[in-house]
Design a protein around this motif. Structure first.
Motif, PDB file in Angstrom:
ATOM      1  N   MET A   1       0.782  -1.111   0.005  1.00 59.04           N
ATOM      2  CA  MET A   1      -0.050  -0.264  -0.050  1.00 59.04           C
ATOM      3  C   MET A   1       0.961   0.980   0.041  1.00 59.04           C
ATOM      4  SD  MET A   1      -2.836   1.161   2.438  1.00 59.04           S
ATOM      5  CE  MET A   1      -4.307  -0.013   1.934  1.00 59.04           C
ATOM      6  N   THR A   2       0.468   2.243  -0.975  1.00 60.75           N
ATOM      7  CA  THR A   2       1.279   3.438  -0.707  1.00 60.75           C
ATOM      8  C   THR A   2       1.273   4.456   0.371  1.00 60.75           C
ATOM      9  OG1 THR A   2      -0.367   4.755  -2.118  1.00 60.75           O
ATOM     10  CG2 THR A   2       1.033   3.430  -3.447  1.00 60.75           C
ATOM     11  N   ASP A   3       1.835   5.441   0.398  1.00 63.78           N
ATOM     12  CA  ASP A   3       1.740   6.425   1.437  1.00 63.78           C
ATOM     13  C   ASP A   3       0.820   6.984   1.654  1.00 63.78           C
ATOM     14  OD1 ASP A   3       4.305   5.506   2.763  1.00 63.78           O
ATOM     15  OD2 ASP A   3       5.333   7.157   1.763  1.00 63.78           O
ATOM     16  N   ALA A   4       0.254   7.357   0.422  1.00 63.96           N
ATOM     17  CA  ALA A   4      -1.064   8.100   0.056  1.00 63.96           C
ATOM     18  C   ALA A   4      -2.367   7.013   0.464  1.00 63.96           C
ATOM     19  CB  ALA A   4      -1.306   8.621  -1.239  1.00 63.96           C
ATOM     20  N   GLY A   5      -2.273   5.911   0.077  1.00 66.57           N
ATOM     21  CA  GLY A   5      -3.296   5.007   0.571  1.00 66.57           C
ATOM     22  C   GLY A   5      -3.313   4.751   2.191  1.00 66.57           C
ATOM     23  N   ILE A   6      -2.228   4.602   2.776  1.00 65.38           N
ATOM     24  CA  ILE A   6      -2.180   4.587   4.269  1.00 65.38           C
ATOM     25  C   ILE A   6      -2.900   5.851   4.925  1.00 65.38           C
ATOM     26  CG2 ILE A   6      -0.604   4.476   6.134  1.00 65.38           C
ATOM     27  CD1 ILE A   6       1.253   2.523   4.327  1.00 65.38           C
ATOM     28  N   ARG A   7      -2.450   6.972   4.427  1.00 64.19           N
ATOM     29  CA  ARG A   7      -2.818   8.146   5.003  1.00 64.19           C
ATOM     30  C   ARG A   7      -4.300   8.242   4.849  1.00 64.19           C
ATOM     31  NH1 ARG A   7      -3.051  13.881   3.551  1.00 64.19           N
ATOM     32  NH2 ARG A   7      -3.338  15.043   5.354  1.00 64.19           N
ATOM     33  N   ARG A   8      -4.827   7.868   3.532  1.00 62.44           N
ATOM     34  CA  ARG A   8      -6.346   7.960   3.550  1.00 62.44           C
ATOM     35  C   ARG A   8      -7.184   7.059   4.620  1.00 62.44           C
ATOM     36  NH1 ARG A   8      -5.679   8.779  -2.048  1.00 62.44           N
ATOM     37  NH2 ARG A   8      -5.088   6.709  -2.505  1.00 62.44           N
ATOM     38  N   LEU A   9      -6.389   5.773   4.518  1.00 61.37           N
ATOM     39  CA  LEU A   9      -7.092   4.696   5.560  1.00 61.37           C
ATOM     40  C   LEU A   9      -6.979   5.446   7.119  1.00 61.37           C
ATOM     41  CD1 LEU A   9      -8.037   2.075   6.020  1.00 61.37           C
ATOM     42  CD2 LEU A   9      -5.735   1.216   6.219  1.00 61.37           C
ATOM     43  N   LEU A  10      -5.840   6.282   7.265  1.00 65.98           N
ATOM     44  CA  LEU A  10      -5.838   6.773   8.763  1.00 65.98           C
ATOM     45  C   LEU A  10      -6.683   7.990   8.944  1.00 65.98           C
ATOM     46  CD1 LEU A  10      -1.842   7.072   9.195  1.00 65.98           C
ATOM     47  CD2 LEU A  10      -3.344   5.496  10.453  1.00 65.98           C
ATOM     48  N   ILE A  11      -6.967   8.653   7.900  1.00 66.66           N
ATOM     49  CA  ILE A  11      -8.052   9.794   7.894  1.00 66.66           C
ATOM     50  C   ILE A  11      -9.373   9.181   8.203  1.00 66.66           C
ATOM     51  CG2 ILE A  11      -9.192  11.478   6.477  1.00 66.66           C
ATOM     52  CD1 ILE A  11      -6.369  12.077   5.396  1.00 66.66           C
ATOM     53  N   CYS A  12      -9.705   8.249   7.364  1.00 69.97           N
ATOM     54  CA  CYS A  12     -11.140   7.269   7.685  1.00 69.97           C
ATOM     55  C   CYS A  12     -11.172   6.899   9.156  1.00 69.97           C
ATOM     56  CB  CYS A  12     -11.502   6.287   6.559  1.00 69.97           C
ATOM     57  SG  CYS A  12     -11.577   6.979   4.978  1.00 69.97           S
ATOM     58  N   ALA A  13     -10.070   6.304   9.737  1.00 71.50           N
ATOM     59  CA  ALA A  13     -10.106   5.758  10.892  1.00 71.50           C
ATOM     60  C   ALA A  13     -10.298   6.791  11.981  1.00 71.50           C
ATOM     61  CB  ALA A  13      -8.954   4.881  10.938  1.00 71.50           C
ATOM     62  N   ALA A  14      -9.585   7.587  11.958  1.00 70.09           N
ATOM     63  CA  ALA A  14      -9.812   8.939  12.851  1.00 70.09           C
ATOM     64  C   ALA A  14     -11.302   9.262  12.853  1.00 70.09           C
ATOM     65  CB  ALA A  14      -8.780   9.967  12.443  1.00 70.09           C
ATOM     66  N   TRP A  15     -11.756   9.804  11.700  1.00 66.89           N
ATOM     67  CA  TRP A  15     -13.170  10.257  11.835  1.00 66.89           C
ATOM     68  C   TRP A  15     -14.192   9.114  12.183  1.00 66.89           C
ATOM     69  CZ3 TRP A  15     -13.997  15.121  11.756  1.00 66.89           C
ATOM     70  CH2 TRP A  15     -13.004  16.151  11.263  1.00 66.89           C
ATOM     71  N   LEU A  16     -13.871   8.022  11.785  1.00 71.58           N
ATOM     72  CA  LEU A  16     -14.628   6.772  12.382  1.00 71.58           C
ATOM     73  C   LEU A  16     -14.572   6.867  13.767  1.00 71.58           C
ATOM     74  CD1 LEU A  16     -16.726   4.648  11.428  1.00 71.58           C
ATOM     75  CD2 LEU A  16     -14.620   3.174  11.163  1.00 71.58           C
ATOM     76  N   ALA A  17     -13.465   6.839  14.385  1.00 72.50           N
ATOM     77  CA  ALA A  17     -13.451   6.818  15.794  1.00 72.50           C
ATOM     78  C   ALA A  17     -13.923   7.839  16.333  1.00 72.50           C
ATOM     79  CB  ALA A  17     -11.789   6.874  16.135  1.00 72.50           C
ATOM     80  N   LEU A  18     -13.985   9.110  15.878  1.00 74.34           N
ATOM     81  CA  LEU A  18     -14.878  10.295  16.449  1.00 74.34           C
ATOM     82  C   LEU A  18     -16.272   9.948  16.483  1.00 74.34           C
ATOM     83  CD1 LEU A  18     -14.637  13.142  17.690  1.00 74.34           C
ATOM     84  CD2 LEU A  18     -14.648  14.016  15.287  1.00 74.34           C
ATOM     85  N   ILE A  19     -16.675   9.455  15.409  1.00 73.15           N
ATOM     86  CA  ILE A  19     -18.199   9.244  15.258  1.00 73.15           C
ATOM     87  C   ILE A  19     -18.418   8.046  16.465  1.00 73.15           C
ATOM     88  CG2 ILE A  19     -19.861   7.812  13.935  1.00 73.15           C
ATOM     89  CD1 ILE A  19     -18.222   9.400  11.316  1.00 73.15           C
ATOM     90  N   VAL A  20     -17.593   7.126  16.555  1.00 70.85           N
ATOM     91  CA  VAL A  20     -17.937   6.108  17.372  1.00 70.85           C
ATOM     92  C   VAL A  20     -18.080   6.619  18.812  1.00 70.85           C
ATOM     93  CG1 VAL A  20     -16.909   3.914  18.493  1.00 70.85           C
ATOM     94  CG2 VAL A  20     -17.312   3.965  15.904  1.00 70.85           C
ATOM     95  N   ILE A  21     -16.870   7.449  19.200  1.00 63.92           N
ATOM     96  CA  ILE A  21     -17.001   8.138  20.660  1.00 63.92           C
ATOM     97  C   ILE A  21     -18.275   9.109  20.760  1.00 63.92           C
ATOM     98  CG2 ILE A  21     -15.817   9.743  21.900  1.00 63.92           C
ATOM     99  CD1 ILE A  21     -13.146   8.432  20.976  1.00 63.92           C
ATOM    100  N   ALA A  22     -18.664   9.713  19.816  1.00 66.33           N
ATOM    101  CA  ALA A  22     -19.807  10.611  19.912  1.00 66.33           C
ATOM    102  C   ALA A  22     -20.892   9.632  20.115  1.00 66.33           C
ATOM    103  CB  ALA A  22     -20.066  11.266  18.564  1.00 66.33           C
ATOM    104  N   ILE A  23     -21.363   8.526  19.226  1.00 68.13           N
ATOM    105  CA  ILE A  23     -22.172   7.777  19.660  1.00 68.13           C
ATOM    106  C   ILE A  23     -22.457   7.292  20.888  1.00 68.13           C
ATOM    107  CG2 ILE A  23     -23.624   5.496  18.876  1.00 68.13           C
ATOM    108  CD1 ILE A  23     -22.488   6.307  16.054  1.00 68.13           C
ATOM    109  N   THR A  24     -21.265   6.816  21.493  1.00 68.18           N
ATOM    110  CA  THR A  24     -21.193   5.988  22.781  1.00 68.18           C
ATOM    111  C   THR A  24     -21.516   7.165  23.732  1.00 68.18           C
ATOM    112  OG1 THR A  24     -18.850   6.153  22.604  1.00 68.18           O
ATOM    113  CG2 THR A  24     -19.969   4.195  22.026  1.00 68.18           C
ATOM    114  N   THR A  25     -21.296   8.316  23.604  1.00 71.01           N
ATOM    115  CA  THR A  25     -20.840   9.438  24.478  1.00 71.01           C
ATOM    116  C   THR A  25     -22.629   9.725  24.877  1.00 71.01           C
ATOM    117  OG1 THR A  25     -18.853  10.081  24.029  1.00 71.01           O
ATOM    118  CG2 THR A  25     -20.231  11.781  24.979  1.00 71.01           C
ATOM    119  N   VAL A  26     -23.547  10.115  23.753  1.00 76.45           N
ATOM    120  CA  VAL A  26     -24.650  10.154  23.814  1.00 76.45           C
ATOM    121  C   VAL A  26     -25.811   9.124  23.782  1.00 76.45           C
ATOM    122  CG1 VAL A  26     -24.161  12.654  22.819  1.00 76.45           C
ATOM    123  CG2 VAL A  26     -25.118  10.726  21.368  1.00 76.45           C
ATOM    124  N   ALA A  27     -25.359   8.057  23.701  1.00 74.07           N
ATOM    125  CA  ALA A  27     -26.299   6.928  23.729  1.00 74.07           C
ATOM    126  C   ALA A  27     -26.601   6.872  25.239  1.00 74.07           C
ATOM    127  CB  ALA A  27     -25.571   5.643  23.392  1.00 74.07           C
TER     128      ALA A  27
END
Length: 126
Positions: A1-27
């Protein structure tokens, strides 16, 4: 996987983590997963979030600090809209401490990786 692909994956993971934290925070409290002491969970979740944002946006420290900081205080404040949850300033500061620690760790590891690449890349040039 290229550096750009890894970075895109990290960006998706970061925003997904924020969404999961948000859902569990207000659930509702009975739907929130638990793994141990609540303060430790908050600290570790935001440490991971901070590290992921540091790795995702290595050249945008202010952006990462704002996202993590607003997430810590904003998500805590959102608990005011749920009847069975409570917002506490101490909890927000625990989240903030975890997030900033994660940001520091993430940026430190990125610095080590860059230094290693520079050092490894310069060995074959001589």
């Amino acid at each position: 996987m290229t550096d750009a692909g890894i970075r895109r994956l990290l960006i998706c993971a970061a925003w997904l983590a924020l969404i999961v934290i948000a859902i569990t925070t207000v659930a509702p409290i009975y739907d929130r997963p638990t793994f141990g002491h609540a303060r430790i969970e908050r600290l570790v979740a935001f440490m991971a979030l901070g590290a992921m944002f540091a790795w995702s946006y290595p050249n945008r420290l202010l952006f990462s600090v704002l996202i993590v900081s607003c997430g810590a205080f904003g998500l805590e404040a959102l608990q005011l809209i749920t009847p069975d949850r409570h917002a506490r300033l101490l909890d927000a500061f625990v989240k903030l401490a975890g997030g900033w620690s994660g940001l520091g760790f993430g940026h430190l590891t990125m610095s080590f990786m860059r230094a290693g690449r520079l050092r490894l890349g310069s060995q074959g040039d001589g």
